[in-house]
Design a protein around this motif. Structure first.
Motif, PDB file in Angstrom:
ATOM      1  N   UNK A  32       0.836  -1.211   0.000  1.00 34.62           N
ATOM      2  CA  UNK A  32       0.000   0.000   0.000  1.00 34.62           C
ATOM      3  C   UNK A  32       0.868   1.257   0.000  1.00 34.62           C
ATOM      4  N   UNK A  33       1.936   1.256   0.811  1.00 35.60           N
ATOM      5  CA  UNK A  33       2.822   2.424   0.841  1.00 35.60           C
ATOM      6  C   UNK A  33       3.436   2.664  -0.533  1.00 35.60           C
ATOM      7  N   UNK A  34       3.824   1.591  -1.205  1.00 28.88           N
ATOM      8  CA  UNK A  34       4.384   1.730  -2.542  1.00 28.88           C
ATOM      9  C   UNK A  34       3.403   2.333  -3.525  1.00 28.88           C
ATOM     10  N   UNK A  35       2.164   1.900  -3.448  1.00 26.25           N
ATOM     11  CA  UNK A  35       1.135   2.439  -4.341  1.00 26.25           C
ATOM     12  C   UNK A  35       0.856   3.906  -4.038  1.00 26.25           C
ATOM     13  N   UNK A  36       0.862   4.272  -2.759  1.00 27.78           N
ATOM     14  CA  UNK A  36       0.693   5.675  -2.394  1.00 27.78           C
ATOM     15  C   UNK A  36       1.832   6.528  -2.964  1.00 27.78           C
ATOM     16  N   UNK A  37       3.030   6.013  -2.894  1.00 28.73           N
ATOM     17  CA  UNK A  37       4.178   6.752  -3.402  1.00 28.73           C
ATOM     18  C   UNK A  37       4.088   6.962  -4.907  1.00 28.73           C
ATOM     19  N   UNK A  38       3.637   5.964  -5.615  1.00 28.16           N
ATOM     20  CA  UNK A  38       3.467   6.110  -7.057  1.00 28.16           C
ATOM     21  C   UNK A  38       2.417   7.170  -7.385  1.00 28.16           C
ATOM     22  N   UNK A  39       1.344   7.214  -6.592  1.00 28.57           N
ATOM     23  CA  UNK A  39       0.301   8.218  -6.818  1.00 28.57           C
ATOM     24  C   UNK A  39       0.826   9.621  -6.548  1.00 28.57           C
ATOM     25  N   UNK A  40       1.591   9.778  -5.477  1.00 28.08           N
ATOM     26  CA  UNK A  40       2.159  11.090  -5.156  1.00 28.08           C
ATOM     27  C   UNK A  40       3.063  11.555  -6.291  1.00 28.08           C
ATOM     28  N   UNK A  41       3.882  10.666  -6.802  1.00 24.28           N
ATOM     29  CA  UNK A  41       4.804  11.039  -7.880  1.00 24.28           C
ATOM     30  C   UNK A  41       4.061  11.367  -9.180  1.00 24.28           C
ATOM     31  N   UNK A  42       2.975  10.648  -9.432  1.00 19.48           N
ATOM     32  CA  UNK A  42       2.228  10.829 -10.683  1.00 19.48           C
ATOM     33  C   UNK A  42       1.496  12.171 -10.754  1.00 19.48           C
ATOM     34  N   UNK A  43       1.364  12.861  -9.629  1.00 18.56           N
ATOM     35  CA  UNK A  43       0.637  14.132  -9.650  1.00 18.56           C
ATOM     36  C   UNK A  43       1.345  15.169 -10.507  1.00 18.56           C
ATOM     37  N   UNK A  44       2.678  15.092 -10.603  1.00 19.25           N
ATOM     38  CA  UNK A  44       3.430  15.978 -11.472  1.00 19.25           C
ATOM     39  C   UNK A  44       3.462  17.428 -11.062  1.00 19.25           C
ATOM     40  N   UNK A  45       3.255  17.705  -9.785  1.00 24.91           N
ATOM     41  CA  UNK A  45       3.154  19.095  -9.340  1.00 24.91           C
ATOM     42  C   UNK A  45       4.347  19.569  -8.515  1.00 24.91           C
ATOM     43  N   UNK A  46       5.350  18.696  -8.302  1.00 26.44           N
ATOM     44  CA  UNK A  46       6.427  19.050  -7.382  1.00 26.44           C
ATOM     45  C   UNK A  46       7.797  18.870  -7.998  1.00 26.44           C
ATOM     46  N   UNK A  47       8.736  19.687  -7.530  1.00 30.30           N
ATOM     47  CA  UNK A  47      10.129  19.534  -7.907  1.00 30.30           C
ATOM     48  C   UNK A  47      10.682  18.273  -7.258  1.00 30.30           C
ATOM     49  N   UNK A  48      11.883  17.887  -7.660  1.00 28.16           N
ATOM     50  CA  UNK A  48      12.485  16.662  -7.142  1.00 28.16           C
ATOM     51  C   UNK A  48      12.598  16.683  -5.618  1.00 28.16           C
ATOM     52  N   UNK A  49      13.079  17.788  -5.055  1.00 29.59           N
ATOM     53  CA  UNK A  49      13.255  17.891  -3.605  1.00 29.59           C
ATOM     54  C   UNK A  49      11.914  17.836  -2.876  1.00 29.59           C
ATOM     55  N   UNK A  50      10.948  18.581  -3.366  1.00 32.94           N
ATOM     56  CA  UNK A  50       9.628  18.589  -2.732  1.00 32.94           C
ATOM     57  C   UNK A  50       8.951  17.234  -2.858  1.00 32.94           C
ATOM     58  N   UNK A  51       9.143  16.590  -3.995  1.00 28.98           N
ATOM     59  CA  UNK A  51       8.547  15.271  -4.206  1.00 28.98           C
ATOM     60  C   UNK A  51       9.107  14.263  -3.223  1.00 28.98           C
ATOM     61  N   UNK A  52      10.416  14.303  -2.991  1.00 25.39           N
ATOM     62  CA  UNK A  52      11.020  13.379  -2.032  1.00 25.39           C
ATOM     63  C   UNK A  52      10.441  13.557  -0.636  1.00 25.39           C
ATOM     64  N   UNK A  54       6.737  12.365  -0.591  1.00 30.09           N
ATOM     65  CA  UNK A  54       6.657  10.917  -0.617  1.00 30.09           C
ATOM     66  C   UNK A  54       7.025  10.306   0.717  1.00 30.09           C
ATOM     67  N   UNK A  55       8.141  10.761   1.289  1.00 30.30           N
ATOM     68  CA  UNK A  55       8.572  10.264   2.600  1.00 30.30           C
ATOM     69  C   UNK A  55       7.478  10.473   3.651  1.00 30.30           C
ATOM     70  N   UNK A  56       6.935  11.686   3.699  1.00 33.44           N
ATOM     71  CA  UNK A  56       5.934  12.014   4.722  1.00 33.44           C
ATOM     72  C   UNK A  56       4.653  11.206   4.539  1.00 33.44           C
ATOM     73  N   UNK A  57       4.195  11.081   3.305  1.00 33.46           N
ATOM     74  CA  UNK A  57       2.947  10.365   3.040  1.00 33.46           C
ATOM     75  C   UNK A  57       3.063   8.901   3.405  1.00 33.46           C
ATOM     76  N   UNK A  58       4.119   8.249   2.921  1.00 32.03           N
ATOM     77  CA  UNK A  58       4.296   6.826   3.204  1.00 32.03           C
ATOM     78  C   UNK A  58       4.532   6.590   4.691  1.00 32.03           C
ATOM     79  N   UNK A  59       5.303   7.477   5.312  1.00 34.51           N
ATOM     80  CA  UNK A  59       5.602   7.296   6.732  1.00 34.51           C
ATOM     81  C   UNK A  59       4.348   7.417   7.591  1.00 34.51           C
ATOM     82  N   UNK A  60       3.524   8.420   7.326  1.00 38.70           N
ATOM     83  CA  UNK A  60       2.311   8.587   8.122  1.00 38.70           C
ATOM     84  C   UNK A  60       1.395   7.378   7.993  1.00 38.70           C
ATOM     85  N   UNK A  61       1.261   6.870   6.790  1.00 39.08           N
ATOM     86  CA  UNK A  61       0.438   5.676   6.606  1.00 39.08           C
ATOM     87  C   UNK A  61       1.007   4.504   7.399  1.00 39.08           C
TER      88      UNK A  61
END
Length: 248
Positions: A16-36, A39-46
């Motif tokens: 599930x965490x992996x799928x969440x990370x793919x969804x966060x990345x697919x949004x296409x709204x963030x720079x590399x640093x912000x995306x990292x 992703x870390x925060x979203x997967x960690x909270x879950x």
């Protein structure tokens, strides 16, 4: 979900965490640093909320959460890395991972490593026979900063170097038969290796420190200087070469 075994829970959480990370990345709204960071925060909270809900009496150690001494009194401690290989994740490569492990009395006992970019989950409760080994052996190393000792050992045994991203991806390359040796001497933390070590050991691979001593988890100091995961037939030779490489 309370009826899940520890191994089933680990695999479900990593998936599930992996799928969440793919969804966060697919949004296409963030720079590399912000995306990292996102992703870390979203997967960690879950992961931390799910583990605390499903295993409230167990300890917890996460790369992305403040550590506490509470876990040190626990026999069972979940050790997680929400995104192992943040750079590779942000660059939309496949060599990044999600680690979910359970250490029992200091031993990496249960583990799941998700490779979301490959739609794969490797689990300690579902080991498969190892594919045939290659000759000469292949050694996975960092694609940006391979350790001098690993390079020296590779040269000594005639190994072919395979550059790769995250620690989890490297370890699972041995499990999947893409390489024979993963030697890391540049320093890691418990969350970098606990889940990969649990999976690799279940598959019958050699797992140890670079001096051959056991890997012990849930320590006060979470730093782990080195790691060896390899085909059993290469363990003695690699350990011997590491010792020689470290001699003055």
């Amino acid at each position: 979900m309370s009826a899940l075994t520890d191994a089933e829970l680990a695999a479900h959480l990593a998936d599930v965490a992996g799928k969440l990370l793919l969804q966060v990345r697919a949004c296409g709204l963030m720079s590399l640093k912000a995306l990292g960071k996102a992703g870390d925060n979203t997967a960690n909270q879950y992961l931390i909320h799910a583990i605390r809900e499903q295993r409230p009496d167990d300890g917890l150690l996460s790369e992305e959460s403040k550590d506490t001494e509470d876990r040190l009194s626990k026999s069972r401690v979940w050790i997680i890395d929400p995104v192992d290989g943040t750079r590779e994740y942000g660059e939309a490569r496949t060599d990044w991972a999600v680690h979910v492990a359970l250490a029992i009395d200091g031993v990496a006992t249960v583990g799941a490593v998700a490779l979301p970019g490959l739609d794969l989950i490797l689990r300690s409760d579902r080991p498969a026979p190892l594919p045939p080994a290659a000759t000469p052996p292949r050694m996975v190393v960092s694609r940006t900063r391979p350790a001098a000792e690993a390079l020296a050992v590779a040269e000594a045994i005639g190994a072919e170097l395979v550059p790769m991203g995250s620690a989890g991806a490297k370890a699972m390359a041995i499990v999947r038969g893409e390489a024979e040796i993963y030697l890391h001497t540049g320093g890691q933390y418990e969350w970098d290796s606990c889940a990969p070590v649990a999976v690799a050991a279940a598959y019958g691979l050699h797992v140890s420190r670079a001096d051959g001593s056991p890997l012990i988890y849930n320590q006060r100091d979470t730093y782990m200087p080195d790691l060896l995961i390899c085909r059993p037939e290469w363990a003695d030779r690699v350990l011997e070469m590491v010792t020689k490489a470290r001699l003055p």
